[in-house]
Design a protein around this motif. Sequence first.
Motif, PDB file in Angstrom:
ATOM      1  N   ASP A 252      33.609 -59.223 -26.673  1.00  0.00           N
ATOM      2  CA  ASP A 252      34.148 -58.023 -27.554  1.00  0.00           C
ATOM      3  C   ASP A 252      33.298 -57.793 -28.989  1.00  0.00           C
ATOM      4  O   ASP A 252      33.026 -58.737 -29.473  1.00  0.00           O
ATOM      5  CB  ASP A 252      35.848 -58.373 -27.867  1.00  0.00           C
ATOM      6  CG  ASP A 252      36.245 -56.997 -28.201  1.00  0.00           C
ATOM      7  OD1 ASP A 252      35.628 -56.038 -28.866  1.00  0.00           O
ATOM      8  OD2 ASP A 252      37.474 -56.832 -28.053  1.00  0.00           O
ATOM      9  N   GLU A 253      33.224 -56.608 -29.238  1.00  0.00           N
ATOM     10  CA  GLU A 253      32.276 -56.069 -30.328  1.00  0.00           C
ATOM     11  C   GLU A 253      33.304 -56.478 -31.477  1.00  0.00           C
ATOM     12  O   GLU A 253      32.712 -56.817 -32.670  1.00  0.00           O
ATOM     13  CB  GLU A 253      32.123 -54.831 -30.523  1.00  0.00           C
ATOM     14  CG  GLU A 253      31.269 -54.025 -29.319  1.00  0.00           C
ATOM     15  CD  GLU A 253      29.575 -54.577 -29.976  1.00  0.00           C
ATOM     16  OE1 GLU A 253      29.302 -54.881 -31.033  1.00  0.00           O
ATOM     17  OE2 GLU A 253      28.769 -54.601 -29.109  1.00  0.00           O
TER      18      GLU A 253
ATOM     19  N   ASP B 237      17.429 -55.584 -25.695  1.00  0.00           N
ATOM     20  CA  ASP B 237      17.899 -54.127 -25.630  1.00  0.00           C
ATOM     21  C   ASP B 237      17.379 -53.231 -26.455  1.00  0.00           C
ATOM     22  O   ASP B 237      17.375 -51.920 -25.957  1.00  0.00           O
ATOM     23  CB  ASP B 237      19.551 -54.358 -26.228  1.00  0.00           C
ATOM     24  CG  ASP B 237      19.408 -54.866 -27.465  1.00  0.00           C
ATOM     25  OD1 ASP B 237      18.966 -55.846 -27.788  1.00  0.00           O
ATOM     26  OD2 ASP B 237      20.183 -54.251 -28.499  1.00  0.00           O
TER      27      ASP B 237
ATOM     28  N   ARG C 197      25.051 -54.423 -24.306  1.00  0.00           N
ATOM     29  CA  ARG C 197      26.333 -54.812 -24.330  1.00  0.00           C
ATOM     30  C   ARG C 197      26.251 -56.285 -24.889  1.00  0.00           C
ATOM     31  O   ARG C 197      25.327 -57.115 -24.769  1.00  0.00           O
ATOM     32  CB  ARG C 197      26.995 -55.030 -23.005  1.00  0.00           C
ATOM     33  CG  ARG C 197      27.693 -53.880 -22.301  1.00  0.00           C
ATOM     34  CD  ARG C 197      28.288 -53.969 -21.024  1.00  0.00           C
ATOM     35  NE  ARG C 197      27.373 -54.507 -20.076  1.00  0.00           N
ATOM     36  CZ  ARG C 197      27.727 -55.034 -18.889  1.00  0.00           C
ATOM     37  NH1 ARG C 197      28.877 -54.923 -18.491  1.00  0.00           N
ATOM     38  NH2 ARG C 197      26.817 -55.565 -18.106  1.00  0.00           N
TER      39      ARG C 197
ATOM     40  N   VAL D 109      30.120 -60.662 -21.098  1.00  0.00           N
ATOM     41  CA  VAL D 109      30.212 -59.735 -22.034  1.00  0.00           C
ATOM     42  C   VAL D 109      31.493 -60.041 -22.816  1.00  0.00           C
ATOM     43  O   VAL D 109      32.660 -60.216 -22.768  1.00  0.00           O
ATOM     44  CB  VAL D 109      30.377 -58.147 -21.577  1.00  0.00           C
ATOM     45  CG1 VAL D 109      30.279 -57.199 -22.912  1.00  0.00           C
ATOM     46  CG2 VAL D 109      29.138 -57.862 -20.737  1.00  0.00           C
TER      47      VAL D 109
ATOM     48  N   ASP E  41      21.260 -53.970 -21.554  1.00  0.00           N
ATOM     49  CA  ASP E  41      21.905 -52.467 -21.531  1.00  0.00           C
ATOM     50  C   ASP E  41      22.834 -52.419 -22.997  1.00  0.00           C
ATOM     51  O   ASP E  41      23.469 -51.314 -23.105  1.00  0.00           O
ATOM     52  CB  ASP E  41      22.932 -52.463 -20.394  1.00  0.00           C
ATOM     53  CG  ASP E  41      23.953 -53.436 -20.211  1.00  0.00           C
ATOM     54  OD1 ASP E  41      24.027 -54.223 -21.149  1.00  0.00           O
ATOM     55  OD2 ASP E  41      24.698 -53.558 -19.212  1.00  0.00           O
TER      56      ASP E  41
ATOM     57  N   ARG F 118      22.253 -59.322 -27.504  1.00  0.00           N
ATOM     58  CA  ARG F 118      22.784 -58.514 -26.487  1.00  0.00           C
ATOM     59  C   ARG F 118      22.134 -58.535 -24.987  1.00  0.00           C
ATOM     60  O   ARG F 118      20.903 -58.878 -24.999  1.00  0.00           O
ATOM     61  CB  ARG F 118      22.715 -57.081 -26.854  1.00  0.00           C
ATOM     62  CG  ARG F 118      23.468 -56.816 -28.358  1.00  0.00           C
ATOM     63  CD  ARG F 118      23.444 -55.528 -28.989  1.00  0.00           C
ATOM     64  NE  ARG F 118      24.165 -55.578 -29.972  1.00  0.00           N
ATOM     65  CZ  ARG F 118      25.495 -55.195 -30.090  1.00  0.00           C
ATOM     66  NH1 ARG F 118      26.049 -54.952 -29.076  1.00  0.00           N
ATOM     67  NH2 ARG F 118      26.169 -55.098 -31.144  1.00  0.00           N
ATOM     68  N   HIS F 119      22.580 -57.985 -23.930  1.00  0.00           N
ATOM     69  CA  HIS F 119      22.282 -57.868 -22.658  1.00  0.00           C
ATOM     70  C   HIS F 119      21.222 -56.691 -22.800  1.00  0.00           C
ATOM     71  O   HIS F 119      21.320 -55.836 -23.857  1.00  0.00           O
ATOM     72  CB  HIS F 119      23.246 -57.380 -21.598  1.00  0.00           C
ATOM     73  CG  HIS F 119      24.361 -58.689 -21.479  1.00  0.00           C
ATOM     74  ND1 HIS F 119      23.604 -59.888 -20.672  1.00  0.00           N
ATOM     75  CD2 HIS F 119      25.399 -58.912 -21.718  1.00  0.00           C
ATOM     76  CE1 HIS F 119      24.678 -60.922 -20.731  1.00  0.00           C
ATOM     77  NE2 HIS F 119      25.701 -60.228 -21.161  1.00  0.00           N
TER      78      HIS F 119
END
Length: 325
Positions: free
Chosen positions: A125-126, A203, A172, A123, A170, A167-168
Amino acid sequence: MPNIPVNGRQVDVDITAELSQYEWTRARWTSDKLLSASPFRADNHPSFMANLDGEYAGTWLDSGAIDPDYSSGNFTKLLAFLRDESYEEAAEYLIETYAAPEQSDSFTMPALQLAEGPRQPIVIDEAIIGSHRGISEYLRDERGITEKIQRFFGVGSTGSAVLLPWRHADGRLATVKYRRTDSKLFWYARDAEPVKRCVFGIDKIWRRAASDARFKQAVICEGEIDAMSFYVAGMPAIATGGANVTQRQIDLIRASPLEHVILAADNDEAGAKWAKALTEGLRGHVRLSKITVPGVKDSNEYAVNGGDLAGLEREPIRAVTLSLR
């Protein structure tokens, strides 16, 4: 087959067979070279050359390159571009496909290792999108992706490149694809989840399907922009990021709330293989249909030229073997 270096190993690779899977503009094939227009940019002249055999097998040259990083390179770099994946993933593919297991004259009993458990997804960072988040004029004006759909996917823009978040399930952030607006070049965020372990837009399916039955059905495309084009037309969509489908991607689709998947392949040989792989992988898990985009290469090109994606006929898939028409 020519012997070329891949991640420090010498590997016998069928370069001609690999490159023959893709469409080349104004291509001329000889016994040891491919001459064509550049695959990296809009080009109608034979300014690109790849060596198919001999001492320099696998190397290539683009005499009109916009980006100096894509003026020349090795075969792994070229294949990563064609397969729409990272350099590391392309190298892994070549080694798994063509390399013999490494041999040793001595045998050492491997140390006993305990199972490490399931692999943890990476994952990022945004903040990697951060100030770049916003509307891409290129996507809006040249590719027909509305501001609403761009905001829905959280795309970003640097002016010279579009940022496409993957994205995953979920939600993230797994990785980010950067796509140049003045050429076909792209790259991925560093130290991120390999793109072939993700499905673009999955997602959205997970987030919406429980409350909106329309999200239990989705079109599946090769490219992210094609998927967003279907959203513009009012149809949920996902993408594999190129014509090469992995078992991980098939597993992600199987595990999702999707009950009906509609294949929208690109109109080329690679697209036919992509559709066949998905049909074989998803048969028995979801209802399968396909649509054929007439007269153009892909769904976005059809939409940009005034085509109605929502109005295309859906044909149930009953046979494993698919052919283009």
